[in-house]
Design a protein around this motif. Sequence first.
Motif, PDB file in Angstrom:
ATOM      1  N   ASP A 273       0.826  -1.206   0.000  1.00  0.00           N
ATOM      2  CA  ASP A 273       0.000   0.000   0.000  1.00  0.00           C
ATOM      3  C   ASP A 273       0.858   1.253   0.000  1.00  0.00           C
ATOM      4  N   ASN A 274       1.855   1.272   0.852  1.00  0.00           N
ATOM      5  CA  ASN A 274       2.650   2.485   1.001  1.00  0.00           C
ATOM      6  C   ASN A 274       3.572   2.722  -0.181  1.00  0.00           C
ATOM      7  N   ALA A 275       4.057   1.660  -0.792  1.00  0.00           N
ATOM      8  CA  ALA A 275       4.837   1.835  -2.018  1.00  0.00           C
ATOM      9  C   ALA A 275       3.960   2.387  -3.137  1.00  0.00           C
ATOM     10  N   LEU A 276       2.792   1.789  -3.321  1.00  0.00           N
ATOM     11  CA  LEU A 276       1.906   2.228  -4.401  1.00  0.00           C
ATOM     12  C   LEU A 276       1.382   3.641  -4.162  1.00  0.00           C
ATOM     13  N   LEU A 277       0.960   3.928  -2.939  1.00  0.00           N
ATOM     14  CA  LEU A 277       0.401   5.249  -2.660  1.00  0.00           C
ATOM     15  C   LEU A 277       1.477   6.330  -2.669  1.00  0.00           C
ATOM     16  N   GLY A 278       2.667   6.018  -2.140  1.00  0.00           N
ATOM     17  CA  GLY A 278       3.744   6.991  -2.211  1.00  0.00           C
ATOM     18  C   GLY A 278       4.029   7.391  -3.647  1.00  0.00           C
ATOM     19  N   ARG A 279       3.997   6.419  -4.545  1.00  0.00           N
ATOM     20  CA  ARG A 279       4.245   6.709  -5.963  1.00  0.00           C
ATOM     21  C   ARG A 279       3.107   7.527  -6.570  1.00  0.00           C
ATOM     22  N   VAL A 280       1.859   7.217  -6.175  1.00  0.00           N
ATOM     23  CA  VAL A 280       0.717   7.995  -6.674  1.00  0.00           C
ATOM     24  C   VAL A 280       0.855   9.459  -6.280  1.00  0.00           C
ATOM     25  N   TYR A 281       1.180   9.725  -5.011  1.00  0.00           N
ATOM     26  CA  TYR A 281       1.302  11.121  -4.569  1.00  0.00           C
ATOM     27  C   TYR A 281       2.477  11.814  -5.253  1.00  0.00           C
ATOM     28  N   ALA A 282       3.571  11.097  -5.475  1.00  0.00           N
ATOM     29  CA  ALA A 282       4.694  11.689  -6.206  1.00  0.00           C
ATOM     30  C   ALA A 282       4.278  12.039  -7.631  1.00  0.00           C
ATOM     31  N   LEU A 304       8.644   4.505   5.124  1.00  0.00           N
ATOM     32  CA  LEU A 304       9.156   3.218   4.651  1.00  0.00           C
ATOM     33  C   LEU A 304      10.585   2.992   5.109  1.00  0.00           C
ATOM     34  N   VAL A 305      11.420   4.004   4.954  1.00  0.00           N
ATOM     35  CA  VAL A 305      12.827   3.850   5.305  1.00  0.00           C
ATOM     36  C   VAL A 305      13.009   3.751   6.822  1.00  0.00           C
ATOM     37  N   ARG A 306      12.236   4.518   7.562  1.00  0.00           N
ATOM     38  CA  ARG A 306      12.388   4.537   9.022  1.00  0.00           C
ATOM     39  C   ARG A 306      11.780   3.309   9.697  1.00  0.00           C
ATOM     40  N   GLU A 307      10.602   2.888   9.252  1.00  0.00           N
ATOM     41  CA  GLU A 307       9.838   1.868   9.966  1.00  0.00           C
ATOM     42  C   GLU A 307       9.897   0.478   9.331  1.00  0.00           C
ATOM     43  N   MET A 308      10.096   0.403   8.033  1.00  0.00           N
ATOM     44  CA  MET A 308       9.944  -0.871   7.331  1.00  0.00           C
ATOM     45  C   MET A 308      11.260  -1.461   6.838  1.00  0.00           C
TER      46      MET A 308
END
Length: 678
Positions: A273-282, A304-308
Motif C-alpha cells: 500500500d505504502n509503495a503504491l500510494l507513495g508513488r501515486v502522490y509523487a 518506509l525507510v524509518r519503519e519498514m
Amino acid sequence: MPNHLAHETSPYLLQHADNPVDWRPWSDEAFEEARRRGVPVLLSVGYSSCHWCHVMAHESFEDEATAAYLNEHFVSVKVDREERPDVDAVYMEAVQAATGQGGWPMTVFLTPDAEPFYFGTYFPPAPRHGMPAFRQVLEGVRTAWTDRREEVRDVAGRIVQDLAARTGIGLGPGAPQPPGTEDLHAALMGLTREFDAMRGGFGGAPKFPPSMALEFLLRHHARTGSEGALQMVSATCEAMARGGIYDQLGGGFARYAVDATWTVPHFEKMLYDNALLGRVYAHLWRATGSDLARRIALETAEFLVREMRTEQGGFASALDADSDDGTGRHVEGAYYVWTPGQLREVLGEDDAEFAAGYFGVTEDGTFEKGASVLQLPDGAQPVQAERVASVRRRLLAARERRARPGRDDKIVAAWNGLAVAALAETGAYFDRPDLIEAATEAADLLVRIHMDQHGRLARTSLDGTAGGHAGVLEDYADAAEGFLALSAVTGEGVWVEFAGLLLDTVLRHFTAEDGTLFDTADDAEALIRRPQDPTDNAAPSGWTAAAGALLSYAAVTGSTRHREAAERALAVVRALGARVPRFIGWGLAVAEAALDGPREVAVVGPDGDPATRALHRAALLGTAPGAVVAVGEPGSEEVPLLLDRPLLEGRPAAYVCRHFTCDAPTADADALAAKLGG
C-alpha cells in the motif's frame, strides 16, 4: 513443545510454532500423514498482521481442549498467504464460490488429496451472530468424514471439477488487441459513475485506497487533458491524506478505512500500500505541483525507510494493527489513537486544546472507548506551521514510548520491487539521494538473495536467507518494474539487464501460447488448479504488472518480442476495462502507456554535467504516460535506447522517440519538458 512450524522462515508461521495444535507447513508430508491416518486436513490461511487471525489463534488454536481434538481427528496445515499466494488463491476462490464471501483467516477442510469440501473464515469459540462455534464445525466435519466419507469425497471432486472449468481465460477469436481510445474512455466513465464525489474514492464502506485506478486516471489526464480524471485523483488523495487512514504523526497509510469517510482505519500498515500510494502522490505532485502531494509522498517514503527497512536493506512486509495498550491487552489501534487526556499529559492544556482541534480529537472519540484517530477534519484551525510541527514532534516522541506493533520482517520480492520504483522516483523528483540509495540497496538485495543465475526468483527471504517457495508472476513483474525505474533514475544499465532476465522467465514459464498469463510457473508445484487472475487486488495483478514491465522493457531495448507479449497480455484489459475498471486499474494504466507509445527518452551527455542533469530531470518529470528514460555518456552501449544518439553540436542532448523513431534532438530542458508534458 514446538510443533512442525519451528523451523519455518515465515514470521506468521513462527507465531504459531508454540501452539498446542500440531501444525504442519503446506507440504507433501502433511498430506501423506493425512492419508496414512485416514483423516481430513484442516487448512488455515492467514498472515502476520491479520487482526482476526490473531483473535482466532488466541480463542481456539491456543486452547488445549480444541488443540487436542484437532490433533486427534485432523492433520492441521498452516499457510502464510503472503508466502504462498498460489495456495491462498485457489482455495479462496473455492471459499468465495461456496459462501459468497472470503477473508482471513481462511478455514478450509480438505481430503487427504487436497480437495476442499467445507469452507469458512473466522469461527468463534462459541456460537455468535449466526456463526457456529469452531468446535461445532470440527465435530460436524469429523462426523461427516466418518459416517459419509464417500459422499464427502464426491462433493470435493465436484468442487475441484468446477474450479478446473474456470481455468483458462481466453482472449477471444483472432489476434488479441490491446484497448483503444474508446475502451479507455469507457473505463473512465465507469470510474466516474462509481466515484464518491463527497468523500473521494470509489464505492462505500469499507473503503480501500484505489492506487491502481488513480495511476490510470493520472495517465489518462496526461494523454487526453481530462480534468474530470485529474479531479477524481486530487479529491481522493486529499481525502485520504486528511483522513485517519493516513498516519498524521509518523506518515504512511493503513490498509483500509472501515467507513466511507476515511476516518477509522484497519490499522495494519502494508508495504505494498505504502509503495503504491507513495508513488501515486509523487506522480500527482509531478502533474500539479501540489504541496500536499509533495508532503505525503515524502512522508510516506520516509516512513518506509524509518519503519519498514530491515538490516539487510530490504523492506518488511507489514506492521500489525494490534499492540499492547499498556495494561497487557493486545488491542487494535492502541499505538495510534489518542484521548483528550492523553494529549494533555504530553502537551499541556493550551497545546492539547490546539491539537485536539487540529487533529479532530473529541471527548466522545471517533474510535473505541472515547479514543480518536488523528485526522485533519474540514474546519480545522488555521495552520500555524511551527506550532503544528512542535505538536507533531512531541506526540510522535510520546507515541514511540508506547508498545510498538509487531513487524513482519519477511521480504516479499514483488512488494520490494514496488518499493524500489516508488523510492527511486520520489528521491529523483525531490532531490533526495538517500531515498535513491535505499531503493538501490533493496534492488541489490533482490538480486543477491532472491535471484539465481537463471533469472528465477524466490518469493520471500528472512534475515538474509531466501525462503523455499518459488516466486509467482507478480514477483517477476514488480521486481522488473522496480529495476527499470531504478535504471531510469540512476542511469545504471545493469538494472535493465536484470529486468530482462526476469521478463525472459515470464515469457518462458508463465505465458501461454495465446498470450494469457498464469500466476505460477509451468514447473511450479501442481495444486488443484493453476491460478490465473488478471484483476487487481490490493496490489497490481501479476498479469497486468507483467504487461507493464514488458512494455517498458521493449521501449528501452527495442525488443519486438517483449512489445508483442505486452500487447497480447493487454487484450484482457479490453475485455474487462469498461465492466470492472476499479479492479483492473493497473492494466488500464499500462494501456494508456501503450496508446501513447510509450515515449522513449534518451538523454546523452557527460555524467555530472549540469546540462545533462537538467535534461535528465526534465525527462523524469515528464507526465507522458509510462514514458521510459535512459541516460548515459555519449557512446554508451549498456542500454539500446542510447545507441547512436550523439551529442548536439557538442552539447548534452535529449531524444524523444516512439518505437525507436526519434524527433530531432534538443539541448533545451524546457523544450524537452514541453514535449513530455512536464
